[in-house]
Design a protein around this motif. Structure first.
Motif, PDB file in Angstrom:
ATOM      1  N   ILE A   4      33.666   3.976  -6.761  1.00 45.44           N
ATOM      2  CA  ILE A   4      32.485   4.702  -6.288  1.00 45.44           C
ATOM      3  C   ILE A   4      31.271   3.782  -6.301  1.00 45.44           C
ATOM      4  O   ILE A   4      30.479   3.756  -5.373  1.00 45.44           O
ATOM      5  CB  ILE A   4      32.218   5.939  -7.181  1.00 45.44           C
ATOM      6  CG1 ILE A   4      33.378   6.931  -7.102  1.00 45.44           C
ATOM      7  CG2 ILE A   4      30.889   6.601  -6.816  1.00 45.44           C
ATOM      8  CD1 ILE A   4      33.400   7.807  -5.878  1.00 45.44           C
ATOM      9  N   LYS A  29      36.455   6.706  -9.153  1.00 44.14           N
ATOM     10  CA  LYS A  29      36.419   8.116  -8.740  1.00 44.14           C
ATOM     11  C   LYS A  29      37.043   9.033  -9.793  1.00 44.14           C
ATOM     12  O   LYS A  29      38.038   8.678 -10.419  1.00 44.14           O
ATOM     13  CB  LYS A  29      37.174   8.255  -7.407  1.00 44.14           C
ATOM     14  CG  LYS A  29      37.050   9.622  -6.758  1.00 44.14           C
ATOM     15  CD  LYS A  29      37.768   9.624  -5.416  1.00 44.14           C
ATOM     16  CE  LYS A  29      37.813  10.998  -4.790  1.00 44.14           C
ATOM     17  NZ  LYS A  29      36.502  11.535  -4.439  1.00 44.14           N
ATOM     18  N   TRP A  63      28.083   0.478  -3.035  1.00 42.85           N
ATOM     19  CA  TRP A  63      28.609   1.839  -3.098  1.00 42.85           C
ATOM     20  C   TRP A  63      29.928   1.933  -2.335  1.00 42.85           C
ATOM     21  O   TRP A  63      30.092   1.304  -1.298  1.00 42.85           O
ATOM     22  CB  TRP A  63      27.617   2.810  -2.475  1.00 42.85           C
ATOM     23  CG  TRP A  63      26.408   3.098  -3.316  1.00 42.85           C
ATOM     24  CD1 TRP A  63      25.159   2.576  -3.181  1.00 42.85           C
ATOM     25  CD2 TRP A  63      26.341   3.983  -4.431  1.00 42.85           C
ATOM     26  NE1 TRP A  63      24.308   3.085  -4.133  1.00 42.85           N
ATOM     27  CE2 TRP A  63      25.015   3.959  -4.921  1.00 42.85           C
ATOM     28  CE3 TRP A  63      27.281   4.810  -5.077  1.00 42.85           C
ATOM     29  CZ2 TRP A  63      24.598   4.723  -6.011  1.00 42.85           C
ATOM     30  CZ3 TRP A  63      26.866   5.563  -6.159  1.00 42.85           C
ATOM     31  CH2 TRP A  63      25.534   5.516  -6.620  1.00 42.85           C
ATOM     32  N   PHE A  64      30.832   2.713  -2.873  1.00 46.07           N
ATOM     33  CA  PHE A  64      32.094   3.054  -2.220  1.00 46.07           C
ATOM     34  C   PHE A  64      32.881   1.802  -1.818  1.00 46.07           C
ATOM     35  O   PHE A  64      33.176   0.981  -2.683  1.00 46.07           O
ATOM     36  CB  PHE A  64      31.842   4.024  -1.057  1.00 46.07           C
ATOM     37  CG  PHE A  64      31.080   5.249  -1.502  1.00 46.07           C
ATOM     38  CD1 PHE A  64      31.658   6.177  -2.356  1.00 46.07           C
ATOM     39  CD2 PHE A  64      29.755   5.457  -1.111  1.00 46.07           C
ATOM     40  CE1 PHE A  64      30.945   7.298  -2.802  1.00 46.07           C
ATOM     41  CE2 PHE A  64      29.036   6.571  -1.550  1.00 46.07           C
ATOM     42  CZ  PHE A  64      29.648   7.489  -2.397  1.00 46.07           C
ATOM     43  N   GLU A 149      29.759  13.064  -3.779  1.00 45.72           N
ATOM     44  CA  GLU A 149      30.949  12.476  -4.396  1.00 45.72           C
ATOM     45  C   GLU A 149      30.663  12.044  -5.823  1.00 45.72           C
ATOM     46  O   GLU A 149      31.557  11.950  -6.647  1.00 45.72           O
ATOM     47  CB  GLU A 149      31.438  11.285  -3.558  1.00 45.72           C
ATOM     48  CG  GLU A 149      32.019  11.710  -2.231  1.00 45.72           C
ATOM     49  CD  GLU A 149      32.852  10.615  -1.591  1.00 45.72           C
ATOM     50  OE1 GLU A 149      33.507   9.836  -2.314  1.00 45.72           O
ATOM     51  OE2 GLU A 149      32.843  10.544  -0.356  1.00 45.72           O
ATOM     52  N   ILE A 150      29.380  11.745  -6.097  1.00 44.99           N
ATOM     53  CA  ILE A 150      28.974  11.389  -7.451  1.00 44.99           C
ATOM     54  C   ILE A 150      27.649  12.068  -7.778  1.00 44.99           C
ATOM     55  O   ILE A 150      26.754  12.138  -6.938  1.00 44.99           O
ATOM     56  CB  ILE A 150      28.879   9.849  -7.652  1.00 44.99           C
ATOM     57  CG1 ILE A 150      28.438   9.519  -9.092  1.00 44.99           C
ATOM     58  CG2 ILE A 150      27.954   9.203  -6.639  1.00 44.99           C
ATOM     59  CD1 ILE A 150      28.564   8.038  -9.458  1.00 44.99           C
ATOM     60  N   THR A 181      32.736  12.852  -9.432  1.00 48.49           N
ATOM     61  CA  THR A 181      32.463  11.779 -10.388  1.00 48.49           C
ATOM     62  C   THR A 181      31.054  11.976 -10.936  1.00 48.49           C
ATOM     63  O   THR A 181      30.154  12.367 -10.191  1.00 48.49           O
ATOM     64  CB  THR A 181      32.567  10.414  -9.684  1.00 48.49           C
ATOM     65  OG1 THR A 181      33.849  10.353  -9.033  1.00 48.49           O
ATOM     66  CG2 THR A 181      32.450   9.254 -10.659  1.00 48.49           C
TER      67      THR A 181
END
Length: 298
Positions: A4, A29, A63-64, A149-150, A181
């Motif tokens: 992440i 994640k 990121w990601f 997602e976070i 997350t």
């Protein structure tokens, strides 16, 4: 494991002061990460950098997949890094509708998120009537509107009473159980121990430890013991390599283990040696004790 956030050799200087020094760690994640350290250890500065509100001096973060721009990535991030900033004369629902407009999110998300934070029955009440804990819970609902997602939280329980603290921690666990997350900064060891799976320990901007909370120090725990034959027991423990440090305080002997041993095996061994224990409890070292060991060694 899907990454992440990746931080590499991040440094931030404010004049002569180095707030973050050569910091590296990765967030994968589905875990709950704690950035743990006393006030002034660089926690908030680190969060500010990855959220693009503080400029870094050197180092990188991504990121990601590493190919997404920070601007695009932050659309998939929910964050609360300051005190909730809502209009006091508007209801919770009205405030969240404004956030939906800014984020381009459907109003249908409002009830769903208020349900998660336990405020659905108070959605038509004005923000100014909310307690501090309720305000913080509304801020979490707001940060969840875009299904991030976070979720990033800076000192989420600061200033709350015990009930408020418990409610926020339960909400964090619930959000994590749904697969989001979470990254939270805290100076409270208790908080990290209760809600986080992983921890990054900072002191004066430097990383002391990064990894699983339960592996922070490879501790086998300790026994708390009492017996009428205290001198005999102490001699026996001192001669046994299974035990390390001993502490004696008002008849309570604390014996730290060098290797795994369960209480029943130890009790049997003592009985065979003619020592009857009036008190036998096995405990795990708390994160606090482990944290003190970490900081003492640096």
């Amino acid at each position: 494991m899907e990454q992440i956030l990746t931080i590499n050799n991040l440094t931030k200087k404010f004049g002569y002061l180095t707030a973050v020094k050569d910091l590296s760690f990765t967030i994968n994640k589905g875990n709950v990460y704690g950035i743990l350290g006393p006030n002034g250890s660089g926690k908030s500065t680190t969060l500010g950098i990855v959220l693009n509100v503080v400029n870094r001096t050197s180092g990188q973060f991504s990121w990601f997949d590493g190919k997404t721009s920070t601007h695009e990535a932050l659309k998939k991030v929910g964050a609360i890094i300051e005190r909730p900033n809502f209009y006091p004369y508007m209801t919770a629902q009205q405030n969240l509708k404004l956030v939906c407009k800014i984020k381009g999110v459907d109003y249908a998300k409002i009830d769903e998120k208020l349900e998660i934070v336990g405020l659905l029955d108070r959605k038509d009440h004005k923000f100014r009537t909310y307690s501090l804990g309720m305000k913080q819970r509304l801020a979490i609902a707001s940060a969840l509107l875009n299904d991030p997602e976070i979720l990033i939280l800076d000192e989420p329980t600061n200033g709350l009473d015990p009930q408020g603290i418990h409610q926020i921690r339960e909400i964090i666990k619930k959000i994590a159980a749904n697969g989001t997350t979470i990254l939270l900064a805290s100076h409270l060891l208790d908080e990290v121990e209760k809600v986080c799976s992983h921890v990054v320990v900072l002191r004066k901007g430097e990383k002391l430890y990064s990894g699983r909370v339960d592996e922070m120090i490879n501790s086998h725990g300790f026994f708390e013991l009492k017996t009428d034959k205290e001198d005999e027991l102490v001699k026996l423990l001192e001669s046994d390599t299974s035990f390390g440090k001993l502490k004696i305080d008002n008849g309570l002997i604390t014996a730290f283990l060098n290797q795994p041993m369960d209480a029943s095996s130890f009790n049997k061994l003592m009985f065979e040696k003619g020592i009857v224990l009036s008190h036998l409890v096995k405990r795990k070292e708390s994160l606090e004790e482990q944290f003190l060991q970490l900081t003492d060694n640096n």
